[in-house]
Design a protein around this motif. Structure first.
Motif, PDB file in Angstrom:
ATOM      1  N   LYS A  83       1.143  -0.807  -0.493  1.00  0.00           N
ATOM      2  CA  LYS A  83      -0.026   0.304   0.319  1.00  0.00           C
ATOM      3  C   LYS A  83       0.842   0.868   0.174  1.00  0.00           C
ATOM      4  N   SER A  84      -0.455   2.471  -0.797  1.00  0.00           N
ATOM      5  CA  SER A  84       0.815   3.725  -0.141  1.00  0.00           C
ATOM      6  C   SER A  84       0.341   5.005   0.658  1.00  0.00           C
ATOM      7  N   LEU A  85       1.057   5.320   0.668  1.00  0.00           N
ATOM      8  CA  LEU A  85       0.202   6.471   1.623  1.00  0.00           C
ATOM      9  C   LEU A  85      -1.661   6.455   1.489  1.00  0.00           C
ATOM     10  N   PRO A  86      -2.533   6.726   1.879  1.00  0.00           N
ATOM     11  CA  PRO A  86      -3.862   6.860   1.857  1.00  0.00           C
ATOM     12  C   PRO A  86      -4.239   8.202   1.118  1.00  0.00           C
ATOM     13  N   GLN A  87      -4.590   8.432   0.026  1.00  0.00           N
ATOM     14  CA  GLN A  87      -5.299   9.856  -0.164  1.00  0.00           C
ATOM     15  C   GLN A  87      -5.164  10.919   1.300  1.00  0.00           C
ATOM     16  N   TRP A  88      -6.059  10.420   1.718  1.00  0.00           N
ATOM     17  CA  TRP A  88      -6.501  11.898   2.743  1.00  0.00           C
ATOM     18  C   TRP A  88      -4.709  12.038   3.216  1.00  0.00           C
ATOM     19  N   LEU A  89      -3.925  11.570   3.439  1.00  0.00           N
ATOM     20  CA  LEU A  89      -2.552  11.743   4.076  1.00  0.00           C
ATOM     21  C   LEU A  89      -2.152  12.755   3.342  1.00  0.00           C
ATOM     22  N   ASP A  90      -2.320  12.495   1.733  1.00  0.00           N
ATOM     23  CA  ASP A  90      -1.328  13.008   0.972  1.00  0.00           C
ATOM     24  C   ASP A  90      -0.870  14.578   0.289  1.00  0.00           C
ATOM     25  N   THR A  91      -2.763  14.055   0.282  1.00  0.00           N
ATOM     26  CA  THR A  91      -3.188  15.688  -0.212  1.00  0.00           C
ATOM     27  C   THR A  91      -4.091  16.699   0.335  1.00  0.00           C
ATOM     28  N   PRO A  92      -3.642  16.932   0.810  1.00  0.00           N
ATOM     29  CA  PRO A  92      -2.526  18.429   0.393  1.00  0.00           C
ATOM     30  C   PRO A  92      -1.117  17.727   0.465  1.00  0.00           C
ATOM     31  N   ILE A  93      -0.895  17.186   2.003  1.00  0.00           N
ATOM     32  CA  ILE A  93       0.089  17.956   2.442  1.00  0.00           C
ATOM     33  C   ILE A  93       1.641  17.299   1.726  1.00  0.00           C
ATOM     34  N   VAL A  94       1.153  16.339   1.567  1.00  0.00           N
ATOM     35  CA  VAL A  94       2.161  15.935   0.551  1.00  0.00           C
ATOM     36  C   VAL A  94       2.954  16.591  -0.443  1.00  0.00           C
ATOM     37  N   ASP A  95       1.770  17.116  -1.149  1.00  0.00           N
ATOM     38  CA  ASP A  95       1.867  18.126  -2.314  1.00  0.00           C
ATOM     39  C   ASP A  95       2.483  19.372  -2.201  1.00  0.00           C
ATOM     40  N   ARG A  96       2.077  19.515  -1.044  1.00  0.00           N
ATOM     41  CA  ARG A  96       2.507  20.696  -0.362  1.00  0.00           C
ATOM     42  C   ARG A  96       4.539  20.945   0.404  1.00  0.00           C
TER      43      ARG A  96
END
Ligand SMILES: O=C(O)CCC(=O)C(=O)O
Ligand SMILES: [Fe+2]
Length: 297
Positions: A83-96
């Motif tokens: 698995k990769s990170l769930p979407q809710w942990l990815d966006t917006p934090i990882v993008d930022r």
């Protein structure tokens, strides 16, 4: 704040986050390198995250609870999952996080270097969520060799004070260290005090205090990662806070400074503080392919 670049003010009163170059957020009074970004998330983003977090199961430790996403690390510090990170942990934090660059001029976008540019997966692949009710903390530790040495910590819901101390064993051969732990693959270190400025004149060890406001981001890397321990005191009020003792004082919101000053340097921890710690785990193995002879990636 420096005036190196125009249009870099960060404000989310209007529910928008605009990030400047990292240098704007460097905590200058700390060893290299730590960056503090207030208002990294909007109030709405913070509430959305908190509701996602509350809908996921917690792992309960003696004094606090945690959630490892997408999976806990193995005892040897591997991430063993498909698995990769769930979407809710990815966006917006990882993008930022990936938007943050060291480039001061922004003249040449090709040369922009970010905090994960040279990490093995070029982005964080693991988030440890920790919950700290008032009166709880985490003992001084280092995050150890399982991760690329960049740590990004988002704080939610309440403030906390992170305490950073120089690691004694970099100066002394009488040190010992041991790997732990179930929660963060941390390493504990004990040794004699180093020579020079690691005592404050009263025989006490230097402690750098970093005040983390709700919705802020703290990034630690370089010497701060490799040569220092970090921890949070298990207290129900943080004391001794001032413009001289808080390393990131200049980066704090005016209202926060006022609260600290009105409390004569003491701020109660009224509610639970939640942290999300983003890191790149070096060794990842796809659990679905474990027996297919695929190596680490
Ligand atoms: O919650 C924090 O701010 C620190 C957490 C931490 O040090 C860790 O998970 O290794
Ligand atoms: Fe840590």
């Amino acid at each position: 704040m420096s005036d190196l670049t125009p249009n870099t003010s960060l404000s989310n009163e209007g529910e928008q986050v605009t990030l400047g170059p990292l240098e704007e957020y460097r905590i200058e009074s700390l060893p290299a390198n730590a960056y503090y970004i207030p208002n990294f998330l909007t109030p709405t983003e913070s509430s959305t995250l908190l509701s996602h977090i509350s809908s996921h199961p917690w792992t309960t430790l003696t004094h606090r609870r945690l959630q490892p996403h997408p999976a806990p690390l193995t005892a040897s510090g591997h991430l063993l999952t498909s698995k990769s990170l769930p979407q809710w942990l990815d966006t917006p934090i990882v993008d930022r996080l990936l938007q943050l660059t060291f480039d001061l001029t922004r003249a040449n976008s090709e040369n922009k270097k970010g905090i994960f540019t040279i990490s093995p997966h070029a982005r964080p692949n693991h988030v440890l969520i920790n919950e700290y009710p008032p009166g709880t903390g985490i003992s001084p530790h280092e995050d150890g060799g399982a991760y690329f040495p960049v740590v990004c910590t988002v704080s939610l819901a309440a403030h906390i004070v992170l305490e950073v101390t120089p690691k004694r064993d970099i100066y002394s051969s009488s040190s010992s260290s041991s790997s732990s732990s179930s929660s963060s693959t941390s390493t504990t270190t004990t040794a004699t005090l180093p020579p020079g400025n690691e005592e404050n004149g009263n025989g006490e060890e230097t402690v750098y205090k970093i005040y983390q406001e709700p919705r802020s981001l703290l990034i630690t890397m370089d010497e701060m990662y490799t040569s220092h321990l970090h921890g949070i005191s298990a207290v129900s009020a943080d004391e001794g806070l001032s413009s001289t003792t808080v390393a990131n004082w200049n980066l704090l919101d005016d209202d926060t400074k006022k609260t600290i000053e009105e409390g004569n340097g003491t701020v109660k921890r009224e509610t639970v503080r939640i942290s999300l710690t983003y890191r790149d785990v070096l060794k990842v193995k796809d659990a679905g392919r474990l027996f297919g002879g695929r190596g680490f990636k």
